[in-house]
Design a protein around this motif. Structure first.
Motif, PDB file in Angstrom:
ATOM      1  N   SER A   1       0.864  -1.135   0.066  1.00  0.00           N
ATOM      2  CA  SER A   1      -0.079  -0.221   0.036  1.00  0.00           C
ATOM      3  C   SER A   1       0.930   1.309   0.021  1.00  0.00           C
ATOM      4  N   LYS A   2       0.069   2.336  -0.478  1.00  0.00           N
ATOM      5  CA  LYS A   2       0.890   3.599  -0.450  1.00  0.00           C
ATOM      6  C   LYS A   2       1.530   4.012   1.201  1.00  0.00           C
ATOM      7  N   ALA A   3       0.549   3.738   2.280  1.00  0.00           N
ATOM      8  CA  ALA A   3       0.881   4.160   3.397  1.00  0.00           C
ATOM      9  C   ALA A   3       2.010   3.115   4.040  1.00  0.00           C
ATOM     10  N   GLU A   4       2.101   1.844   3.501  1.00  0.00           N
ATOM     11  CA  GLU A   4       3.164   0.870   3.822  1.00  0.00           C
ATOM     12  C   GLU A   4       4.506   1.616   3.150  1.00  0.00           C
ATOM     13  N   ARG A   5       4.542   2.225   1.790  1.00  0.00           N
ATOM     14  CA  ARG A   5       5.635   2.709   1.160  1.00  0.00           C
ATOM     15  C   ARG A   5       6.166   3.954   1.963  1.00  0.00           C
ATOM     16  N   GLN A   6       5.220   4.530   2.400  1.00  0.00           N
ATOM     17  CA  GLN A   6       5.483   5.984   3.152  1.00  0.00           C
ATOM     18  C   GLN A   6       6.144   5.540   4.498  1.00  0.00           C
ATOM     19  N   ALA A   7       5.624   4.540   5.125  1.00  0.00           N
ATOM     20  CA  ALA A   7       6.388   4.301   6.456  1.00  0.00           C
ATOM     21  C   ALA A   7       7.594   3.882   6.206  1.00  0.00           C
ATOM     22  N   LEU A   8       8.043   2.787   5.027  1.00  0.00           N
ATOM     23  CA  LEU A   8       9.153   2.597   4.781  1.00  0.00           C
ATOM     24  C   LEU A   8      10.219   3.647   4.752  1.00  0.00           C
TER      25      LEU A   8
ATOM     26  N   VAL B   1       3.449   9.609  -6.096  1.00  0.00           N
ATOM     27  CA  VAL B   1       2.926   9.849  -4.511  1.00  0.00           C
ATOM     28  C   VAL B   1       2.646   8.404  -4.204  1.00  0.00           C
ATOM     29  N   ASP B   2       1.944   7.457  -5.149  1.00  0.00           N
ATOM     30  CA  ASP B   2       1.582   6.122  -4.658  1.00  0.00           C
ATOM     31  C   ASP B   2       2.928   5.564  -4.373  1.00  0.00           C
ATOM     32  N   ALA B   3       4.023   5.892  -4.916  1.00  0.00           N
ATOM     33  CA  ALA B   3       5.238   5.122  -4.665  1.00  0.00           C
ATOM     34  C   ALA B   3       5.946   5.591  -3.635  1.00  0.00           C
ATOM     35  N   GLY B   4       5.279   6.554  -2.945  1.00  0.00           N
ATOM     36  CA  GLY B   4       5.890   7.137  -1.589  1.00  0.00           C
ATOM     37  C   GLY B   4       6.854   8.361  -1.718  1.00  0.00           C
ATOM     38  N   VAL B   5       6.907   8.865  -2.861  1.00  0.00           N
ATOM     39  CA  VAL B   5       7.782   9.889  -3.128  1.00  0.00           C
ATOM     40  C   VAL B   5       7.283  11.225  -3.193  1.00  0.00           C
TER      41      VAL B   5
END
Length: 207
Positions: A15-22, A96-100
């Motif tokens: 998920s996007k949230a998981e990528r952001q957390a990473l 954004v979905d990739a957490g960037v």
């Protein structure tokens, strides 16, 4: 409108949230808009460097650069400008979905086009940054001599001369680079990101 019925959206297992957390920070689009020569690309790239130095994942999508590849088949008519921004909006959404943290530097002269990009993202994922540098200052800089060519009629449909620029009505950030140095402009953006909890406080590089 999707032209084929024979396609299916495949949901990622991450998920996007998981990528952001990473990545240890939220992802968002910083949409820099303003006249040619206003300083959009200069500020966006300096912000990216400051974020990179703090190990914050970020990337700049620059208007000129995108026309070398993804958008090389587009001109500068109103219709092509609309498609140019639509494509970039879709690319920015993927980033954004990739957490960037995604910084875009486009004149993007039409308010409706920018609003469509905003509407395609979640409510806190679009930050409009209006680089409100006066036309006369942009013309004085004119490194590419584009304004001079437009004044002579060698370029038509040039924003600010014979094509309109619709300034943002209520941007999240407004910068007048003619009234403050680059470092202050960059810090203004970084402060906004920190104050709204996208990243921890980052300090602009002294140049």
């Amino acid at each position: 409108m999707v032209k084929s019925d024979n396609i299916t959206w495949h949901q990622s297992q991450v998920s996007k949230a998981e990528r952001q957390a990473l990545n240890h920070h939220k992802s968002v689009v910083l949409w820099f808009t303003g006249l040619s020569g206003s300083g959009k690309s200069t500020i966006a790239n300096a912000v990216e460097k400051a974020l990179f130095d703090q190990q914050v994942g970020s990337y700049v999508l620059d208007g000129d650069n995108m026309r070398f590849g993804l958008n090389k088949n587009l001109g500068f008519s109103a219709e092509d400008r609309e498609e140019n921004i639509r494509r970039i909006g879709e690319v920015a959404k993927l980033f954004v979905d990739a957490g960037v943290i995604t910084l875009t530097a486009f004149i993007s002269p039409y308010r409706a086009d920018r609003d469509k990009v905003r509407a395609n993202l979640e409510v806190d994922e679009f930050i409009e940054v209006f680089v409100d540098t006066p036309l006369e200052v942009c013309e004085q800089r004119d490194v590419k001599q584009l304004y001079a060519k437009a004044r002579r009629g060698e370029i038509t449909g040039f924003t600010g001369i014979d094509a309109p620029y619709e300034a943002p009505i209520d941007p999240e950030i407004t910068i007048d680079k003619s009234k403050q140095p680059l470092t202050a402009s960059v810090q203004q953006v970084l402060n906004y990101l920190a104050e709204h909890h996208y990243v921890s406080l980052v300090t602009a590089n002294e140049n």
